[in-house]
Design a protein around this motif. Structure first.
Motif, PDB file in Angstrom:
ATOM      1  N   THR A   4     -56.456  40.166 127.757  1.00  0.00           N
ATOM      2  CA  THR A   4     -55.801  40.029 126.459  1.00  0.00           C
ATOM      3  C   THR A   4     -56.403  38.855 125.700  1.00  0.00           C
ATOM      4  OG1 THR A   4     -53.746  40.932 127.315  1.00  0.00           O
ATOM      5  CG2 THR A   4     -53.612  39.651 125.290  1.00  0.00           C
ATOM      6  N   ARG A   5     -56.835  39.116 124.493  1.00  0.00           N
ATOM      7  CA  ARG A   5     -57.441  38.077 123.663  1.00  0.00           C
ATOM      8  C   ARG A   5     -56.357  37.305 122.931  1.00  0.00           C
ATOM      9  NH1 ARG A   5     -59.464  38.635 118.289  1.00  0.00           N
ATOM     10  NH2 ARG A   5     -59.018  40.851 118.467  1.00  0.00           N
ATOM     11  N   THR A   6     -56.440  35.984 122.970  1.00  0.00           N
ATOM     12  CA  THR A   6     -55.467  35.148 122.276  1.00  0.00           C
ATOM     13  C   THR A   6     -55.844  35.025 120.808  1.00  0.00           C
ATOM     14  OG1 THR A   6     -55.025  33.873 124.274  1.00  0.00           O
ATOM     15  CG2 THR A   6     -54.384  32.882 122.179  1.00  0.00           C
ATOM     16  N   LEU A   7     -54.926  35.376 119.933  1.00  0.00           N
ATOM     17  CA  LEU A   7     -55.151  35.278 118.496  1.00  0.00           C
ATOM     18  C   LEU A   7     -53.895  34.719 117.861  1.00  0.00           C
ATOM     19  CD1 LEU A   7     -57.027  35.986 116.072  1.00  0.00           C
ATOM     20  CD2 LEU A   7     -55.883  38.212 115.993  1.00  0.00           C
ATOM     21  N   SER A   8     -54.032  33.654 117.097  1.00  0.00           N
ATOM     22  CA  SER A   8     -52.873  33.061 116.433  1.00  0.00           C
ATOM     23  C   SER A   8     -53.325  32.391 115.147  1.00  0.00           C
ATOM     24  CB  SER A   8     -52.169  32.043 117.341  1.00  0.00           C
ATOM     25  OG  SER A   8     -53.020  30.953 117.620  1.00  0.00           O
ATOM     26  N   PHE A   9     -52.364  32.150 114.276  1.00  0.00           N
ATOM     27  CA  PHE A   9     -52.641  31.550 112.977  1.00  0.00           C
ATOM     28  C   PHE A   9     -51.851  30.254 112.830  1.00  0.00           C
ATOM     29  CE2 PHE A   9     -53.418  36.095 112.527  1.00  0.00           C
ATOM     30  CZ  PHE A   9     -54.684  36.090 111.971  1.00  0.00           C
ATOM     31  N   MET A  10     -52.459  29.306 112.145  1.00  0.00           N
ATOM     32  CA  MET A  10     -51.872  27.977 111.984  1.00  0.00           C
ATOM     33  C   MET A  10     -51.329  27.791 110.573  1.00  0.00           C
ATOM     34  SD  MET A  10     -52.305  26.377 114.884  1.00  0.00           S
ATOM     35  CE  MET A  10     -52.114  24.656 114.436  1.00  0.00           C
ATOM     36  N   LEU A  11     -50.201  27.111 110.469  1.00  0.00           N
ATOM     37  CA  LEU A  11     -49.692  26.715 109.161  1.00  0.00           C
ATOM     38  C   LEU A  11     -50.619  25.645 108.603  1.00  0.00           C
ATOM     39  CD1 LEU A  11     -47.253  26.948 107.148  1.00  0.00           C
ATOM     40  CD2 LEU A  11     -46.283  24.968 108.333  1.00  0.00           C
ATOM     41  N   PRO A  12     -51.260  25.879 107.450  1.00  0.00           N
ATOM     42  CA  PRO A  12     -52.205  24.885 106.924  1.00  0.00           C
ATOM     43  C   PRO A  12     -51.479  23.640 106.428  1.00  0.00           C
ATOM     44  CG  PRO A  12     -51.836  26.602 105.315  1.00  0.00           C
ATOM     45  CD  PRO A  12     -51.117  27.040 106.557  1.00  0.00           C
ATOM     46  N   LYS A  13     -52.166  22.525 106.476  1.00  0.00           N
ATOM     47  CA  LYS A  13     -51.585  21.269 105.986  1.00  0.00           C
ATOM     48  C   LYS A  13     -51.703  21.218 104.469  1.00  0.00           C
ATOM     49  CE  LYS A  13     -52.031  16.248 106.409  1.00  0.00           C
ATOM     50  NZ  LYS A  13     -50.586  16.036 106.596  1.00  0.00           N
ATOM     51  N   LEU A  14     -50.605  20.872 103.815  1.00  0.00           N
ATOM     52  CA  LEU A  14     -50.643  20.717 102.361  1.00  0.00           C
ATOM     53  C   LEU A  14     -51.571  19.565 101.977  1.00  0.00           C
ATOM     54  CD1 LEU A  14     -46.964  21.092 101.072  1.00  0.00           C
ATOM     55  CD2 LEU A  14     -48.860  22.685 100.749  1.00  0.00           C
ATOM     56  N   LYS A  15     -52.273  19.715 100.867  1.00  0.00           N
ATOM     57  CA  LYS A  15     -53.206  18.690 100.409  1.00  0.00           C
ATOM     58  C   LYS A  15     -52.558  17.712  99.431  1.00  0.00           C
ATOM     59  CE  LYS A  15     -57.224  21.656 101.069  1.00  0.00           C
ATOM     60  NZ  LYS A  15     -58.398  22.319 100.425  1.00  0.00           N
ATOM     61  N   TYR A  16     -51.250  17.870  99.197  1.00  0.00           N
ATOM     62  CA  TYR A  16     -50.525  16.992  98.288  1.00  0.00           C
ATOM     63  C   TYR A  16     -49.087  16.878  98.758  1.00  0.00           C
ATOM     64  CZ  TYR A  16     -50.196  21.779  96.478  1.00  0.00           C
ATOM     65  OH  TYR A  16     -50.061  23.137  96.363  1.00  0.00           O
ATOM     66  N   ASP A  17     -48.392  15.859  98.266  1.00  0.00           N
ATOM     67  CA  ASP A  17     -46.999  15.635  98.652  1.00  0.00           C
ATOM     68  C   ASP A  17     -46.087  16.678  98.005  1.00  0.00           C
ATOM     69  OD1 ASP A  17     -47.776  13.380 100.078  1.00  0.00           O
ATOM     70  OD2 ASP A  17     -47.405  12.026  98.385  1.00  0.00           O
ATOM     71  N   TYR A  18     -44.901  16.824  98.554  1.00  0.00           N
ATOM     72  CA  TYR A  18     -43.931  17.777  97.997  1.00  0.00           C
ATOM     73  C   TYR A  18     -43.615  17.468  96.539  1.00  0.00           C
ATOM     74  CZ  TYR A  18     -43.033  18.880 102.932  1.00  0.00           C
ATOM     75  OH  TYR A  18     -43.150  19.239 104.254  1.00  0.00           O
ATOM     76  N   SER A  19     -43.639  16.204  96.179  1.00  0.00           N
ATOM     77  CA  SER A  19     -43.281  15.787  94.816  1.00  0.00           C
ATOM     78  C   SER A  19     -44.460  15.819  93.848  1.00  0.00           C
ATOM     79  CB  SER A  19     -42.690  14.380  94.833  1.00  0.00           C
ATOM     80  OG  SER A  19     -43.648  13.446  95.316  1.00  0.00           O
ATOM     81  N   ALA A  20     -45.653  16.144  94.334  1.00  0.00           N
ATOM     82  CA  ALA A  20     -46.866  15.993  93.524  1.00  0.00           C
ATOM     83  C   ALA A  20     -46.921  16.929  92.327  1.00  0.00           C
ATOM     84  CB  ALA A  20     -48.100  16.194  94.394  1.00  0.00           C
ATOM     85  N   LEU A  21     -46.198  18.033  92.377  1.00  0.00           N
ATOM     86  CA  LEU A  21     -46.257  19.010  91.284  1.00  0.00           C
ATOM     87  C   LEU A  21     -45.117  18.844  90.283  1.00  0.00           C
ATOM     88  CD1 LEU A  21     -47.245  22.187  93.337  1.00  0.00           C
ATOM     89  CD2 LEU A  21     -48.740  20.503  92.244  1.00  0.00           C
ATOM     90  N   GLU A  22     -44.325  17.794  90.463  1.00  0.00           N
ATOM     91  CA  GLU A  22     -43.272  17.467  89.488  1.00  0.00           C
ATOM     92  C   GLU A  22     -43.909  17.205  88.125  1.00  0.00           C
ATOM     93  OE1 GLU A  22     -39.995  17.235  89.870  1.00  0.00           O
ATOM     94  OE2 GLU A  22     -39.515  16.719  91.943  1.00  0.00           O
TER      95      GLU A  22
END
Length: 205
Positions: A4-22
């Protein structure tokens, strides 16, 4: 004996803070959207493919053959990919404008950036319920479309297929804390935080 081949996906890291798009996208919405919704799609996708053998190696491979997979992979794979793209095509650097070959394609496909905005907004407003609106590359031209739920134009089930270069999330969790039922206001705000450099990069790929 088959391995069985292991295959999984990672949650990417955001390149900005949660507040950056305010003030266009509020920090609480960003935090919930990323840590709850996107994380859930990632975890559920990995659960759906765990301990199974697939020909696919990338999320794009899954989406292009999504009709061959069950609904869990379709929903969570779409949610995973769509949000990955969404975070990349938004930016804290406000007021960017398209340029270069991308601008040329916008002008030839729509007439002007204003005409593109009008077409994109119409597609977004016309999507009943939850879904996404898209700017899609098809050859050297651009097309606007929308899809329901977590579908996207890479999927072989999409009404209009192509390579997504720009998207907006139309699920209420993407905007309801700040905009409530004012989807039009949310779409207008979205145009202030588009990362046109990233859209151009994807168009030129």
């Amino acid at each position: 004996m088959e391995t069985t081949r292991t295959l999984s996906f990672m949650l990417p890291k955001l390149k900005y803070d949660y507040s950056a798009l305010e003030p266009f996208i509020d920090a609480k919405t960003m935090e919930i959207h990323y840590t709850k919704h996107h994380a859930s799609y990632t975890n559920n996708l990995n659960a759906a493919i765990e301990s199974k053998n697939f020909e696919e190696n990338t999320i794009e491979d899954f989406l292009r053959r999504i009709s061959q997979h069950d609904v869990s992979i379709r929903n969570n794979g779409g949610g995973y990919y769509n949000h990955n793209l969404l975070w990349e095509i938004m930016t804290p650097v406000k007021g960017q404008q398209p340029k270069g070959k991308l601008l040329d394609a916008i002008d030839s496909s729509f007439g002007s950036i204003k005409d593109l905005k009008d077409a994109f907004t119409k597609a977004a407003m016309g999507r009943f319920g939850s879904g996404w609106a898209w700017l899609i590359k098809r050859g050297n031209s651009l097309v606007v479309s929308s899809t329901p739920n977590q579908d996207n134009p890479l999927m072989d089930v999409a009404e209009i297929q192509g390579v997504p270069v720009l998207c907006i999330d139309l699920w209420e969790h993407a905007y309801y804390l700040k905009y409530q039922n004012r989807r039009a206001e949310y779409i207008e705000a979205f145009w202030q935080i588009i990362n046109w450099d990233e859209v151009e990069r994807r168009f030129n790929m």
